[in-house]
Scaffold this active site. Structure first.
Site, mmCIF file in Angstrom:
data_model
loop_
_atom_site.group_PDB
_atom_site.id
_atom_site.type_symbol
_atom_site.label_atom_id
_atom_site.label_comp_id
_atom_site.label_asym_id
_atom_site.label_seq_id
_atom_site.Cartn_x
_atom_site.Cartn_y
_atom_site.Cartn_z
ATOM 1 N N GLU A 107 7.837 5.393 -3.586
ATOM 2 C CA GLU A 107 6.446 5.917 -3.270
ATOM 3 C C GLU A 107 5.818 5.300 -2.104
ATOM 4 O O GLU A 107 6.266 4.188 -1.691
ATOM 5 C CB GLU A 107 5.349 5.537 -4.452
ATOM 6 C CG GLU A 107 3.899 6.385 -4.175
ATOM 7 C CD GLU A 107 3.075 6.152 -5.442
ATOM 8 O OE1 GLU A 107 3.344 6.594 -6.289
ATOM 9 O OE2 GLU A 107 1.858 5.501 -5.239
ATOM 10 N N ASP A 109 2.586 4.970 0.517
ATOM 11 C CA ASP A 109 1.238 5.126 -0.008
ATOM 12 C C ASP A 109 0.184 5.018 1.500
ATOM 13 O O ASP A 109 0.244 3.846 2.124
ATOM 14 C CB ASP A 109 0.464 4.304 -0.933
ATOM 15 C CG ASP A 109 1.085 4.604 -2.316
ATOM 16 O OD1 ASP A 109 1.590 5.615 -2.536
ATOM 17 O OD2 ASP A 109 1.007 3.700 -3.247
ATOM 18 N N GLU A 111 -3.740 4.708 1.318
ATOM 19 C CA GLU A 111 -5.323 4.789 0.468
ATOM 20 C C GLU A 111 -6.408 4.338 1.216
ATOM 21 O O GLU A 111 -6.331 3.307 1.682
ATOM 22 C CB GLU A 111 -5.196 3.848 -0.959
ATOM 23 C CG GLU A 111 -3.831 4.389 -1.867
ATOM 24 C CD GLU A 111 -3.767 3.644 -3.167
ATOM 25 O OE1 GLU A 111 -3.934 4.091 -4.109
ATOM 26 O OE2 GLU A 111 -3.805 2.344 -2.897
ATOM 27 N N GLN A 124 -5.638 0.669 2.768
ATOM 28 C CA GLN A 124 -4.493 0.013 2.202
ATOM 29 C C GLN A 124 -3.174 0.637 2.220
ATOM 30 O O GLN A 124 -3.250 2.178 1.961
ATOM 31 C CB GLN A 124 -4.954 -0.227 0.628
ATOM 32 C CG GLN A 124 -3.782 -0.874 -0.053
ATOM 33 C CD GLN A 124 -4.312 -1.503 -1.534
ATOM 34 O OE1 GLN A 124 -4.880 -2.292 -1.557
ATOM 35 N NE2 GLN A 124 -3.914 -0.594 -2.553
ATOM 36 N N THR A 125 -2.065 0.254 2.552
ATOM 37 C CA THR A 125 -0.753 0.831 2.472
ATOM 38 C C THR A 125 -0.016 0.208 1.392
ATOM 39 O O THR A 125 -0.045 -1.047 1.345
ATOM 40 C CB THR A 125 -0.058 0.811 3.851
ATOM 41 O OG1 THR A 125 0.188 -0.504 4.193
ATOM 42 C CG2 THR A 125 -0.894 1.822 4.773
ATOM 43 N N ASN A 126 1.019 0.736 1.095
ATOM 44 C CA ASN A 126 2.043 0.062 0.173
ATOM 45 C C ASN A 126 3.405 1.180 -0.223
ATOM 46 O O ASN A 126 3.358 2.147 0.453
ATOM 47 C CB ASN A 126 1.278 0.263 -1.420
ATOM 48 C CG ASN A 126 1.704 -0.838 -2.628
ATOM 49 O OD1 ASN A 126 3.005 -1.455 -2.205
ATOM 50 N ND2 ASN A 126 1.148 -0.982 -3.754
ATOM 51 N N GLU A 136 1.455 -4.672 -0.755
ATOM 52 C CA GLU A 136 -0.129 -3.917 -0.305
ATOM 53 C C GLU A 136 -0.022 -4.693 1.082
ATOM 54 O O GLU A 136 0.054 -5.863 1.439
ATOM 55 C CB GLU A 136 -1.019 -4.106 -1.107
ATOM 56 C CG GLU A 136 -1.070 -3.750 -2.411
ATOM 57 C CD GLU A 136 -0.369 -4.552 -3.555
ATOM 58 O OE1 GLU A 136 0.333 -5.599 -3.069
ATOM 59 O OE2 GLU A 136 -0.723 -4.140 -4.726
ATOM 60 N N TRP A 201 -11.879 -0.937 -9.079
ATOM 61 C CA TRP A 201 -11.006 -1.889 -8.426
ATOM 62 C C TRP A 201 -11.293 -1.506 -6.729
ATOM 63 O O TRP A 201 -11.056 -2.551 -6.035
ATOM 64 C CB TRP A 201 -9.930 -1.666 -8.659
ATOM 65 C CG TRP A 201 -8.959 -0.175 -8.280
ATOM 66 C CD1 TRP A 201 -8.730 0.856 -8.883
ATOM 67 C CD2 TRP A 201 -8.492 -0.144 -7.082
ATOM 68 N NE1 TRP A 201 -8.362 1.732 -8.386
ATOM 69 C CE2 TRP A 201 -7.862 1.398 -7.217
ATOM 70 C CE3 TRP A 201 -8.121 -0.705 -5.925
ATOM 71 C CZ2 TRP A 201 -7.026 1.932 -6.187
ATOM 72 C CZ3 TRP A 201 -7.482 0.123 -4.597
ATOM 73 C CH2 TRP A 201 -6.967 1.377 -4.909
ATOM 74 N N ARG A 280 0.839 -15.784 -3.929
ATOM 75 C CA ARG A 280 1.627 -14.467 -4.814
ATOM 76 C C ARG A 280 3.056 -14.789 -4.424
ATOM 77 O O ARG A 280 3.919 -14.691 -5.716
ATOM 78 C CB ARG A 280 1.112 -13.237 -4.189
ATOM 79 C CG ARG A 280 -0.139 -12.853 -4.887
ATOM 80 C CD ARG A 280 -0.512 -11.069 -4.132
ATOM 81 N NE ARG A 280 0.284 -10.317 -5.014
ATOM 82 C CZ ARG A 280 0.419 -8.944 -4.424
ATOM 83 N NH1 ARG A 280 -0.196 -8.659 -3.337
ATOM 84 N NH2 ARG A 280 1.368 -8.173 -5.272
#
Length: 294
Positions: A107, A109, A111, A124-126, A136, A201, A280
């Site tokens: 995918e 993305d 968003e 936001q991209t992913n 992200e 969210w 993270r």
């Protein structure tokens, strides 16, 4: 347009005009929606204007809506002209993305996360590979995306995925299969877009809820451009691979001026990048090592 946005636009123009960039062939703005796309849900929440060359997605307290491409594609250039939900858009998400059909899906993305009036949108991209995302990046835009249409594009080939806003690269994801990182390579993807409620969210981590007294929320679209290698969902190769413009050498990496554009976005507008998130990821993710700025 506010003086702030005018100043930013002039600054960007001054920085980016010198030198020609490798660019895809120009496409007409008025490609009708029905040539490449079909609605997927809540058909009555899609409004058609100008003979279908422009549409509006409508979100109310009952439902959002969305559409998808008729075909599936292995590599190419995909773009959309979008004007985002204006005013108080907190809790809403306008999405434009490519996705394969399998459980371990790939995918790509875009968003757009709404916000309270007067606050900036967050883009936001992913990238998902083999069903796993967690890649992200988030930026503010250098313009108000609710005032006019802007072009959001994905260039996807065997070497890289480039996210572009008005032809400005905002992110590049290189093919790092040699480092053990999966890359979207052999799963054809459909193109999707949707407007939906995600107030659990989307805005300040779910703290800002959708104000339904401001409904309906409307996002506008035109320029339904698709230039990809169309394949069946089962196909794992493209017969014209290596022969299309996006496979050529100049599109296998960003050029020097495009890298300068990307660094400009990163230095001025990036608010989160998983590549630099040591909480993270205590160790730099392997694919990020290909990034010149990490």
């Amino acid at each position: 347009m506010s003086l702030h946005y005018i100043f930013i636009a002039l600054l960007l123009t001054a920085q980016l005009l010198p030198g020609a960039l490798a660019a895809p062939p120009r496409r007409p703005v008025d490609v009708p929606f029905g040539r490449n796309y079909v609605p997927t849900w809540a058909f009555d929440h899609i409004k058609y204007n100008n003979g279908g060359s422009e549409i509006q997605l409508v979100l109310d307290k009952y439902t959002g809506t969305g559409f998808q491409s008729k075909g599936s594609y292995l590599f190419g250039h995909f773009s959309m002209h979008i004007k985002m939900v204006a005013g108080d858009s907190a809790g809403t998400v306008t999405a434009f993305y490519l996705s394969s059909q399998n459980s371990e899906h790939d995918e790509i993305d875009f968003e757009f996360l709404g916000n309270r009036s007067g606050q900036p949108y967050i883009l936001q991209t992913n990238v998902y590979t083999g069903g796993k995302g967690d890649k992200e990046q988030r930026i503010y835009l250098w313009f108000d995306p609710t005032k006019d249409f802007h072009t959001y594009s994905v260039l996807w080939n065997a070497y890289q995925i480039v996210f572009l806003v008005d032809e400005v690269p905002i992110r590049v994801f290189k093919n790092s299969k040699d480092l053990g990182v999966k890359f979207p390579f052999d799963q054809p993807m459909k193109i999707y877009s949707s407007l939906w409620n995600a107030d659990d969210w989307a805005t300040r981590g779910g703290l800002e809820k959708t104000d339904w007294s401001k409904a309906p929320f409307v996002a506008s679209y035109r320029g339904f451009h698709v230039d990809g290698c169309e394949a069946s969902v089962q196909a794992r190769f493209c017969e014209s691979q290596g022969k299309r413009w996006w496979d050529q050498r100049q599109f296998r990496d960003l050029d020097a001026q495009q890298w300068r554009r990307l660094r400009w976005v990163r230095s001025k507008y990036t608010i989160y990048n998983y590549c630099t998130d040591r909480k993270r990821y205590p160790a730099v993710p392997p694919e990020c090592r290909r990034d010149r700025d990490i």
